[in-house]
Motif scaffolding. Structure first.
Motif, mmCIF file in Angstrom:
data_model
loop_
_atom_site.group_PDB
_atom_site.id
_atom_site.type_symbol
_atom_site.label_atom_id
_atom_site.label_comp_id
_atom_site.label_asym_id
_atom_site.label_seq_id
_atom_site.Cartn_x
_atom_site.Cartn_y
_atom_site.Cartn_z
ATOM 1 N N ASP A 89 0.833 -1.201 0.000
ATOM 2 C CA ASP A 89 0.000 0.000 0.000
ATOM 3 C C ASP A 89 0.872 1.256 0.000
ATOM 4 O OD1 ASP A 89 -2.336 -1.478 0.034
ATOM 5 O OD2 ASP A 89 -2.468 -1.484 2.227
ATOM 6 N N GLN A 90 2.047 1.178 0.637
ATOM 7 C CA GLN A 90 2.970 2.314 0.613
ATOM 8 C C GLN A 90 3.487 2.582 -0.797
ATOM 9 O OE1 GLN A 90 4.024 4.702 2.341
ATOM 10 N NE2 GLN A 90 5.969 5.305 1.424
ATOM 11 N N THR A 91 3.786 1.540 -1.550
ATOM 12 C CA THR A 91 4.231 1.742 -2.932
ATOM 13 C C THR A 91 3.119 2.371 -3.769
ATOM 14 O OG1 THR A 91 3.543 -0.491 -3.627
ATOM 15 C CG2 THR A 91 5.777 -0.249 -2.780
ATOM 16 N N ALA A 92 1.869 1.982 -3.485
ATOM 17 C CA ALA A 92 0.745 2.584 -4.200
ATOM 18 C C ALA A 92 0.597 4.062 -3.827
ATOM 19 C CB ALA A 92 -0.549 1.829 -3.889
ATOM 20 N N ALA A 93 0.851 4.394 -2.562
ATOM 21 C CA ALA A 93 0.773 5.793 -2.127
ATOM 22 C C ALA A 93 1.841 6.630 -2.821
ATOM 23 C CB ALA A 93 0.933 5.882 -0.608
ATOM 24 N N LEU A 94 3.033 6.062 -3.012
ATOM 25 C CA LEU A 94 4.083 6.773 -3.738
ATOM 26 C C LEU A 94 3.701 6.953 -5.199
ATOM 27 C CD1 LEU A 94 7.333 5.128 -2.333
ATOM 28 C CD2 LEU A 94 6.606 7.483 -2.024
ATOM 29 N N ARG A 95 3.170 5.892 -5.791
ATOM 30 C CA ARG A 95 2.759 5.963 -7.196
ATOM 31 C C ARG A 95 1.700 7.035 -7.400
ATOM 32 N NH1 ARG A 95 -0.879 1.299 -8.241
ATOM 33 N NH2 ARG A 95 -2.232 2.773 -7.145
ATOM 34 N N ASP A 96 0.763 7.135 -6.457
ATOM 35 C CA ASP A 96 -0.321 8.099 -6.579
ATOM 36 C C ASP A 96 0.093 9.507 -6.156
ATOM 37 O OD1 ASP A 96 -1.837 5.960 -7.384
ATOM 38 O OD2 ASP A 96 -2.784 5.659 -5.427
ATOM 39 N N GLY A 97 1.313 9.649 -5.612
ATOM 40 C CA GLY A 97 1.805 10.964 -5.224
ATOM 41 C C GLY A 97 1.042 11.571 -4.058
ATOM 42 N N LEU A 98 0.660 10.746 -3.088
ATOM 43 C CA LEU A 98 -0.096 11.250 -1.947
ATOM 44 C C LEU A 98 0.800 12.102 -1.044
ATOM 45 C CD1 LEU A 98 -2.213 8.159 -0.818
ATOM 46 C CD2 LEU A 98 -2.785 9.919 -2.495
ATOM 47 N N ARG A 116 9.302 8.707 7.103
ATOM 48 C CA ARG A 116 10.448 7.789 7.078
ATOM 49 C C ARG A 116 10.281 6.746 5.977
ATOM 50 N NH1 ARG A 116 10.208 6.614 11.859
ATOM 51 N NH2 ARG A 116 9.103 4.613 11.824
ATOM 52 N N TRP A 117 9.083 6.202 5.841
ATOM 53 C CA TRP A 117 8.843 5.215 4.792
ATOM 54 C C TRP A 117 9.042 5.817 3.406
ATOM 55 C CZ3 TRP A 117 4.133 1.536 5.925
ATOM 56 C CH2 TRP A 117 4.433 0.749 7.044
ATOM 57 N N ARG A 118 8.573 7.028 3.206
ATOM 58 C CA ARG A 118 8.711 7.659 1.880
ATOM 59 C C ARG A 118 10.178 7.685 1.455
ATOM 60 N NH1 ARG A 118 6.493 13.675 0.600
ATOM 61 N NH2 ARG A 118 4.545 12.528 0.357
ATOM 62 N N HIS A 119 11.051 8.143 2.339
ATOM 63 C CA HIS A 119 12.452 8.283 1.954
ATOM 64 C C HIS A 119 13.163 6.940 1.889
ATOM 65 C CE1 HIS A 119 12.796 12.677 1.799
ATOM 66 N NE2 HIS A 119 11.833 12.662 2.701
ATOM 67 N N ARG A 120 12.771 5.999 2.722
ATOM 68 C CA ARG A 120 13.350 4.659 2.629
ATOM 69 C C ARG A 120 12.950 3.992 1.316
ATOM 70 N NH1 ARG A 120 14.746 1.583 7.196
ATOM 71 N NH2 ARG A 120 15.555 2.917 8.855
ATOM 72 N N PHE A 121 11.682 4.138 0.935
ATOM 73 C CA PHE A 121 11.198 3.482 -0.279
ATOM 74 C C PHE A 121 11.737 4.155 -1.539
ATOM 75 C CE2 PHE A 121 8.596 1.120 2.456
ATOM 76 C CZ PHE A 121 7.926 0.132 1.753
ATOM 77 N N LEU A 122 12.078 5.439 -1.466
ATOM 78 C CA LEU A 122 12.617 6.136 -2.623
ATOM 79 C C LEU A 122 14.127 5.927 -2.774
ATOM 80 C CD1 LEU A 122 10.731 9.559 -2.531
ATOM 81 C CD2 LEU A 122 10.411 7.700 -4.163
#
Length: 275
Positions: A89-98, A116-122
């Protein structure tokens, strides 16, 4: 199973929620394990050859002669993060630019966790670059307004609000140059340049372009000089004269479309810190 019909509605909803969370967690773990596969080398001592050790937190652990163990996430930006059931769901949130607020609300986590998740996942996707472009390649430069978001001191200018605009028209030191290169197969590489000159452009592109590659550009003087320095065949397209395709195959439409999608996706964040 025989007791399901005897459960109350609230109990069935609780069971459904628990099963759904468990299924999402297993889906995340399956994705991690399938993409990592067998680890070729130990991240601690490096020699190849590993032995399956045990399962921990749903992930297979491996061991080496050094006595230390590891799993598919060891040494990656996602190591030691919790709540794997929410990662897809976090990857989907990044894809959607939330935004962080929207992401934390959708995922059911706090804003610091969402940040923290945003920067770790990027951290990992930004390192995934094409190593070579083949056939016909296209290259173009695009620019982003330099942003000091999060920086409290030494701005060197008055603070802007929600992205803002440059004080000068056209290109200046307020703009950060980004070089994008793509081939017709969709392989893509991008670079944040220290300076917008042919030396930096050539240094970024040279490892990507074999001598038999045909490079298409918009005919800018910087890209033209870089192509000459690299010794590759150059096919400029004079967009200012209304010429968009040369000889039916030479154009920069793919890379321009990529730039457009990138800027459209970034615009919703109202300015992203340059750092």
């Amino acid at each position: 199973m025989s007791k399901l019909d005897k459960l109350t509605r609230s109990q069935r909803q609780a069971v459904t929620a628990e099963l759904t969370a468990s299924e999402r967690r297993m889906a995340s773990i399956k994705t991690i394990e399938s993409t990592a596969g067998e680890r070729a080398a130990c991240p601690h001592c490096c020699p190849k050859g590993t032995v399956k050790n045990r399962m921990a937190d749903g992930l297979q652990r491996y061991s080496r002669v050094c006595g230390r163990s590891f799993n598919a996430l060891t040494g990656t930006p996602l190591a030691r993060l919790r709540m794997k059931g929410k990662w897809l769901d976090q990857t989907a949130a990044l894809r959607d630019g939330l935004s962080l607020t929207e992401a934390s609300r959708r995922l059911g986590v706090s804003r610091p966790t969402a940040f923290r998740w945003r920067h770790r996942f990027l951290a990992t996707p930004k390192t995934v670059q094409a190593r070579v472009l083949v056939g016909i390649a296209e290259s173009d430069e695009t620019y982003f307004l330099r942003s000091s978001k999060g920086q409290r001191k030494d701005l060197g200018r008055n603070p802007r609000h929600r992205g803002g605009k440059a004080t000068k028209r056209g290109l200046s030191k307020e703009q950060v140059p980004v070089l994008v290169a793509r081939d017709r197969a969709g392989s893509t590489a991008d670079f944040v340049l220290e300076a917008d000159d042919h030396a930096h452009v050539a240094a970024a592109l040279k490892p990507l372009l074999p001598r038999d590659t045909i490079l298409c550009t918009d005919g800018s003087s910087v890209l033209t000089a870089a192509a000459r320095e690299m010794g590759v065949t150059h096919r400029p397209v004079n967009l200012s004269s209304g010429i968009r395709i040369v000889a039916g195959v030479y154009h920069v439409q793919n890379v321009n479309a990529y730039d457009s999608r990138l800027k459209t996706w970034m615009r919703r964040f109202n300015g992203v810190a340059t750092k």
